[in-house]
Scaffold this motif. Structure first.
Motif, PDB file in Angstrom:
ATOM      1  N   MET A   1       0.708  -1.009   0.025  1.00 31.24           N
ATOM      2  CA  MET A   1       0.126   0.029  -0.172  1.00 31.24           C
ATOM      3  C   MET A   1       0.879   1.294   0.137  1.00 31.24           C
ATOM      4  O   MET A   1       1.598   1.275   0.803  1.00 31.24           O
ATOM      5  CB  MET A   1      -0.985  -0.027   1.320  1.00 31.24           C
ATOM      6  N   ASN A   2       0.739   2.247  -0.940  1.00 30.10           N
ATOM      7  CA  ASN A   2       1.594   3.222  -1.092  1.00 30.10           C
ATOM      8  C   ASN A   2       0.667   4.435  -0.371  1.00 30.10           C
ATOM      9  O   ASN A   2      -0.246   4.711  -0.910  1.00 30.10           O
ATOM     10  CB  ASN A   2       1.600   3.746  -2.631  1.00 30.10           C
ATOM     11  N   VAL A   3       1.391   5.117   0.779  1.00 29.39           N
ATOM     12  CA  VAL A   3       0.482   5.859   1.417  1.00 29.39           C
ATOM     13  C   VAL A   3       1.428   7.270   1.802  1.00 29.39           C
ATOM     14  O   VAL A   3       2.661   7.057   1.876  1.00 29.39           O
ATOM     15  CB  VAL A   3       0.331   5.233   3.064  1.00 29.39           C
ATOM     16  N   ILE A   4       0.793   8.418   1.749  1.00 30.08           N
ATOM     17  CA  ILE A   4       1.344   9.607   1.883  1.00 30.08           C
ATOM     18  C   ILE A   4       0.498  10.332   3.048  1.00 30.08           C
ATOM     19  O   ILE A   4      -0.650  10.265   3.242  1.00 30.08           O
ATOM     20  CB  ILE A   4       1.809  10.380   0.574  1.00 30.08           C
ATOM     21  N   HIS A  46       0.530   9.042  -8.084  1.00 28.51           N
ATOM     22  CA  HIS A  46      -0.396   9.159  -7.029  1.00 28.51           C
ATOM     23  C   HIS A  46      -0.665   7.957  -6.111  1.00 28.51           C
ATOM     24  O   HIS A  46      -0.577   6.839  -6.739  1.00 28.51           O
ATOM     25  CB  HIS A  46      -2.038   9.558  -7.508  1.00 28.51           C
ATOM     26  N   PRO A  47      -0.598   8.119  -4.829  1.00 29.28           N
ATOM     27  CA  PRO A  47      -0.587   6.981  -3.954  1.00 29.28           C
ATOM     28  C   PRO A  47      -2.103   6.304  -3.984  1.00 29.28           C
ATOM     29  O   PRO A  47      -2.997   6.798  -4.485  1.00 29.28           O
ATOM     30  CB  PRO A  47      -0.270   7.637  -2.786  1.00 29.28           C
ATOM     31  N   LYS A  71      -6.780  10.827  -7.694  1.00 26.41           N
ATOM     32  CA  LYS A  71      -7.403   9.451  -7.861  1.00 26.41           C
ATOM     33  C   LYS A  71      -7.187   8.559  -6.566  1.00 26.41           C
ATOM     34  O   LYS A  71      -7.690   7.533  -6.614  1.00 26.41           O
ATOM     35  CB  LYS A  71      -6.888   8.620  -9.070  1.00 26.41           C
ATOM     36  N   SER A  72      -6.605   8.943  -5.831  1.00 30.64           N
ATOM     37  CA  SER A  72      -6.280   8.405  -4.412  1.00 30.64           C
ATOM     38  C   SER A  72      -7.344   8.251  -3.600  1.00 30.64           C
ATOM     39  O   SER A  72      -8.262   9.306  -3.630  1.00 30.64           O
ATOM     40  CB  SER A  72      -5.037   8.954  -3.762  1.00 30.64           C
TER      41      SER A  72
END
Length: 251
Positions: A1-4, A46-47, A71-72
């Motif tokens: 999971m790509n999270v910011i 985008h994450p 789009k996250s």
């Protein structure tokens, strides 16, 4: 999971990052303003998920959406509830009021995972593949742990450890003779070191030894409470999403 995380108060951003780390979620980027965020989204992929404060140092974070099509999925974090309706018109998963509570954060993350299970399943990296290919029978797990006691190192066999738990940013082991010792590791590291047939992670705070279980009690919200032979300093609760795996582990 790509999270910011997008949060103008850096201490708050670091705290949220630590809380997500306790949930085994790695934060890849932290941004602190509308301008910085617009620039970042313009040149980066985008994450999957954004933790987004609404009031940033140079304006409202909604201004980002006026420039960039995001789009996250988004979990909003704010000290004010007046923007809740506008937030939910975007790709919002949840709306957390500061100061963020551990359980509320975990609930929001689980809500995201339930809505996007396929995305989570498809994100398998090479390390995940390596783990899948390793035969559990061929794997070797730690049989002993050490803890510093004054000027000495004390050795503990895993058979003499009832549980591992985290408290006040430290990781402890609790022994069958009812004593606690601080160890130099994290619960996340223990995942690779403990035999999963003997130890189970009931929540983000506990690993328990199957041989130390004295009783299992039904608890609120479809959870389970675990009683160990000696450890009684904190409640050990099996998180609701872990109950099914826990019952399978017992068998």
């Amino acid at each position: 999971m790509n999270v910011i995380i997008i949060e103008d108060e850096k201490p708050a951003a670091r705290r949220l990052k630590r809380m997500l780390g306790d949930l085994n979620i790695e934060v890849h980027t932290m941004l602190h303003s509308v301008k910085e965020s617009i620039e970042w989204f313009s040149i980066n992929e985008h994450p999957d998920l954004i933790f987004l404060d609404i009031q940033l140092s140079d304006g409202l974070s909604f201004e980002i959406f006026d420039v960039i099509t995001i789009k996250s999925s988004i979990i909003f974090t704010t000290a004010y509830d007046e923007y809740a309706l506008k937030a939910f018109k975007l790709n919002s998963i949840d709306y957390l009021l500061k100061p963020i509570d551990d359980e509320d954060l975990e609930t929001a993350v689980n809500k995201y995972k339930e809505q996007f299970p396929l995305k989570k399943q498809l994100q398998v990296d090479f390390e995940d593949i390596r783990k899948l290919l390793v035969n559990p029978i061929d794997r070797s797990y730690k049989k002993r742990f050490t803890a510093r006691v004054g000027q000495h190192l004390k050795i503990f066999s895993v058979e003499d450890i009832e549980c591992f738990y985290s408290e006040n940013k430290g990781t402890y082991l609790h022994t069958t003779d009812n004593r606690n010792y601080l160890i130099d590791t994290s619960l996340e590291s223990l995942e690779e070191e403990l035999n999963p047939q003997q130890f189970f992670r009931t929540s983000r705070k506990f690993y328990i030894n199957i041989n130390a279980i004295k009783d299992i009690i039904s608890y609120t919200n479809s959870r389970l409470q675990i009683k160990l032979n000696h450890f009684n300093e904190q409640e050990i609760i099996v998180a609701r999403e872990r109950v099914k795996d826990f019952k399978s582990w017992l068998e």
